[in-house]
Design an enzyme around this catalytic site. Structure first.
Site, short mmCIF file in Angstrom:
data_model
loop_
_atom_site.label_atom_id
_atom_site.label_comp_id
_atom_site.label_asym_id
_atom_site.label_seq_id
_atom_site.Cartn_x
_atom_site.Cartn_y
_atom_site.Cartn_z
N HIS A 61 0.83 -1.20 0.00
CA HIS A 61 0.00 0.00 0.00
C HIS A 61 0.86 1.25 0.00
CE1 HIS A 61 0.19 1.97 3.97
NE2 HIS A 61 0.52 0.78 4.42
N CYS A 62 0.24 2.34 -0.44
CA CYS A 62 0.85 3.67 -0.38
C CYS A 62 -0.25 4.60 0.12
CB CYS A 62 1.44 4.09 -1.72
SG CYS A 62 0.26 4.17 -3.08
N LYS A 63 -0.32 5.82 -0.39
CA LYS A 63 -1.35 6.74 0.07
C LYS A 63 -2.67 6.50 -0.65
CE LYS A 63 -2.31 11.58 1.02
NZ LYS A 63 -1.78 12.94 1.09
N GLY A 65 -2.68 4.39 -3.98
CA GLY A 65 -2.62 3.19 -4.81
C GLY A 65 -1.72 3.28 -6.02
N ILE A 90 -3.65 3.79 2.13
CA ILE A 90 -3.94 4.14 3.52
C ILE A 90 -5.12 5.11 3.61
CG2 ILE A 90 -2.32 6.07 3.74
CD1 ILE A 90 -1.61 4.83 6.57
#
Length: 104
Positions: A61-63, A65, A90
């Protein structure tokens, strides 16, 4: 290949074997993170592949996608065939699963 934050929540609740990889930057990770995640920023990922397990599902995951989708592509190129992008990152986790997690 993607999974939803609900899929991630289910994996965590059922204790299904998985490795949660956060590819955001350290400053973002410091603001908020999903408990149990391992931080390896996208720019460092290729040089740190040895830190990742090859015997379990990797959920990335990142912020939002975008970076995690790139990370999954990189991982799959290097033989990590059970790597999955957590759609919405996230941000979606905070909105749908755990509002106490700050989005960094």
């Amino acid at each position: 290949p993607t999974v939803t934050v609900r899929d991630l929540q289910e994996a965590r609740q059922t204790k299904a074997p998985h490795f949660l990889l956060d590819v955001r930057e350290p400053a973002q990770y410091a603001v908020g993170r999903i408990e149990g995640s391992k931080l390896i920023p996208l720019g460092e990922l290729e040089s740190r592949l040895s830190e990742l397990p090859r015997d379990q599902r990797i959920l990335v995951h990142c912020k939002l996608g975008g970076r995690s989708a790139k990370a999954v592509g990189l991982l799959r190129q290097h033989g990590f065939n059970d790597a999955w992008n957590v759609a919405g990152g996230i941000t979606a986790w905070s909105k749908e699963i755990d509002p106490s997690v700050a989005v960094g």
